[in-house]
Design a protein around this motif. Structure first.
Motif, PDB file in Angstrom:
ATOM      1  N   ASP A  21       0.930  -1.305  -0.219  1.00 23.05           N
ATOM      2  CA  ASP A  21      -0.037  -0.075   0.058  1.00 23.05           C
ATOM      3  C   ASP A  21       0.991   1.167   0.158  1.00 23.05           C
ATOM      4  O   ASP A  21       0.400   2.469   0.136  1.00 23.05           O
ATOM      5  CB  ASP A  21      -1.066  -0.036   1.111  1.00 23.05           C
ATOM      6  N   GLY A  22       2.226   1.200  -0.075  1.00 23.90           N
ATOM      7  CA  GLY A  22       3.147   2.250  -0.089  1.00 23.90           C
ATOM      8  C   GLY A  22       3.385   2.789   1.221  1.00 23.90           C
ATOM      9  O   GLY A  22       4.754   3.516   1.331  1.00 23.90           O
ATOM     10  N   ASN A  23       3.023   2.261   2.555  1.00 21.97           N
ATOM     11  CA  ASN A  23       3.505   2.652   3.746  1.00 21.97           C
ATOM     12  C   ASN A  23       4.662   1.733   4.081  1.00 21.97           C
ATOM     13  O   ASN A  23       4.611   0.717   3.655  1.00 21.97           O
ATOM     14  CB  ASN A  23       2.194   2.435   4.594  1.00 21.97           C
ATOM     15  N   ARG A  24       5.220   2.033   5.199  1.00 25.09           N
ATOM     16  CA  ARG A  24       6.235   1.452   5.962  1.00 25.09           C
ATOM     17  C   ARG A  24       5.885   0.819   7.342  1.00 25.09           C
ATOM     18  O   ARG A  24       5.243   1.701   7.845  1.00 25.09           O
ATOM     19  CB  ARG A  24       7.467   2.062   5.965  1.00 25.09           C
ATOM     20  N   TYR A  25       6.105  -0.202   7.492  1.00 24.55           N
ATOM     21  CA  TYR A  25       5.743  -0.943   8.849  1.00 24.55           C
ATOM     22  C   TYR A  25       7.060  -1.498   9.565  1.00 24.55           C
ATOM     23  O   TYR A  25       7.607  -2.251   8.957  1.00 24.55           O
ATOM     24  CB  TYR A  25       4.658  -1.904   8.707  1.00 24.55           C
ATOM     25  N   ASN A  26       7.015  -1.027  10.894  1.00 24.77           N
ATOM     26  CA  ASN A  26       8.041  -1.543  11.734  1.00 24.77           C
ATOM     27  C   ASN A  26       7.533  -3.252  12.227  1.00 24.77           C
ATOM     28  O   ASN A  26       6.573  -3.417  12.428  1.00 24.77           O
ATOM     29  CB  ASN A  26       8.516  -0.678  12.921  1.00 24.77           C
ATOM     30  N   PHE A  27       8.381  -3.989  12.490  1.00 23.79           N
ATOM     31  CA  PHE A  27       8.239  -5.285  12.937  1.00 23.79           C
ATOM     32  C   PHE A  27       9.416  -5.826  13.974  1.00 23.79           C
ATOM     33  O   PHE A  27      10.747  -5.208  13.713  1.00 23.79           O
ATOM     34  CB  PHE A  27       7.982  -6.367  11.980  1.00 23.79           C
ATOM     35  N   VAL A  28       9.132  -6.538  15.188  1.00 25.21           N
ATOM     36  CA  VAL A  28       9.988  -7.129  15.827  1.00 25.21           C
ATOM     37  C   VAL A  28      10.276  -8.204  15.510  1.00 25.21           C
ATOM     38  O   VAL A  28       9.421  -9.032  14.923  1.00 25.21           O
ATOM     39  CB  VAL A  28       9.580  -6.963  17.399  1.00 25.21           C
ATOM     40  N   GLY A  29      11.602  -8.726  16.020  1.00 23.99           N
ATOM     41  CA  GLY A  29      12.041 -10.110  15.555  1.00 23.99           C
ATOM     42  C   GLY A  29      11.121 -11.364  15.809  1.00 23.99           C
ATOM     43  O   GLY A  29      10.836 -12.526  15.386  1.00 23.99           O
ATOM     44  N   GLN A  30      10.266 -10.913  17.183  1.00 30.85           N
ATOM     45  CA  GLN A  30       9.370 -12.213  17.586  1.00 30.85           C
ATOM     46  C   GLN A  30       8.309 -12.503  16.581  1.00 30.85           C
ATOM     47  O   GLN A  30       7.651 -13.465  16.946  1.00 30.85           O
ATOM     48  CB  GLN A  30       8.869 -11.605  19.049  1.00 30.85           C
ATOM     49  N   THR A  50      -2.941  -2.945  16.151  1.00 35.36           N
ATOM     50  CA  THR A  50      -3.484  -1.608  16.090  1.00 35.36           C
ATOM     51  C   THR A  50      -2.836  -0.452  16.282  1.00 35.36           C
ATOM     52  O   THR A  50      -3.120   0.722  16.210  1.00 35.36           O
ATOM     53  CB  THR A  50      -4.489  -1.675  17.534  1.00 35.36           C
ATOM     54  N   MET A  51      -1.728  -0.706  16.581  1.00 33.46           N
ATOM     55  CA  MET A  51      -0.510   0.133  16.805  1.00 33.46           C
ATOM     56  C   MET A  51       0.087   0.610  15.403  1.00 33.46           C
ATOM     57  O   MET A  51       0.994   1.610  15.212  1.00 33.46           O
ATOM     58  CB  MET A  51       0.493  -0.137  17.601  1.00 33.46           C
ATOM     59  N   GLY A  52      -0.303  -0.266  14.369  1.00 29.93           N
ATOM     60  CA  GLY A  52       0.291   0.137  13.105  1.00 29.93           C
ATOM     61  C   GLY A  52       1.698  -0.462  12.648  1.00 29.93           C
ATOM     62  O   GLY A  52       2.487  -0.157  11.736  1.00 29.93           O
ATOM     63  N   SER A  53       1.897  -1.556  13.693  1.00 36.24           N
ATOM     64  CA  SER A  53       2.885  -2.333  13.437  1.00 36.24           C
ATOM     65  C   SER A  53       2.783  -3.681  12.595  1.00 36.24           C
ATOM     66  O   SER A  53       1.646  -4.187  12.722  1.00 36.24           O
ATOM     67  CB  SER A  53       3.971  -2.614  14.772  1.00 36.24           C
TER      68      SER A  53
END
Length: 205
Positions: A21-30, A50-53
């Motif tokens: 969708d063109g957006n960037r999303y953070n993610f954690v290794g877990q 819900t936090m956008g991650s």
């Protein structure tokens, strides 16, 4: 949603995905759900919390199949390279299997019992390994189907050469379509080499 990993830091255990969708999303290794560590360029499927991650981050099946195929190709290249230069007296199971693959669509000539049955055994072992690995990686039945397609022609070819070695035409394989014909076909494929030369060449050993 699908996306591509832009970066992942082992030190912070945090990565960034560029979504479709063109957006960037953070993610954690877990949230990474694959046995291999995440790296830049990987194509992934993920959900958004819900936090956008990004959460529940999976390597896409297509990406997994591509890497799986590349690994198999590299392994085969190494094995084939080691195979070259040997004589048949030094051949092991892998060498006989590779010989049949290199004679992919060769329906002429003769093949001894060892060549045919080692190819059958090698195909079964490779099939088990591919099924096991694809199960672990969640790739489904696709790798096994691709393997069966890949070895279909060399299976027919080596069986034809084996029948030639017993002084029979390779077309006798068609009797397996009658179901009951499988029994004599197996017996012929297990028959000792005919010592005399025939229209398909000299004895295979």
């Amino acid at each position: 949603m699908k996306g591509q990993i832009l970066d992942f830091s082992i030190q912070t255990n945090i990565g960034i995905i560029s979504g479709e969708d063109g957006n960037r999303y953070n993610f954690v290794g877990q949230e990474w759900k694959d046995a291999r560590p995440p790296s830049r360029g990987m194509t992934v499927d993920f959900d958004i919390d819900t936090m956008g991650s990004a959460v529940q981050v999976y390597l896409t099946q297509a990406q997994g199949l591509n890497q799986f195929a590349q690994n198999v190709e590299q392994q085969l290249h190494g094995v084939i390279s080691n195979h070259d230069g040997k004589n048949e007296a030094e051949y092991n199971l892998v060498d006989w299997f590779i010989k049949c693959l290199k004679n992919y669509a060769n329906f002429s000539g003769r093949a001894r019992r060892k060549e045919y049955w080692f190819f059958v055994l090698g195909s079964m072992i490779v099939g088990f390994i591919v099924g096991f690995i694809s199960g672990i990686l969640g790739l489904g039945e696709t790798p096994s189907l691709l393997l069966n397609l890949a070895i279909f022609v060399p299976s027919l070819a080596v069986a034809a050469r084996r029948l030639h070695d017993t002084n029979r035409s390779g077309w006798w394989q068609l009797i397996s379509l009658t179901i009951i014909g499988i029994i004599p076909l197996i017996i012929w494929l297990a028959t000792e080499t005919k010592p005399e030369s025939n229209q398909w060449g000299n004895p295979a050993k």
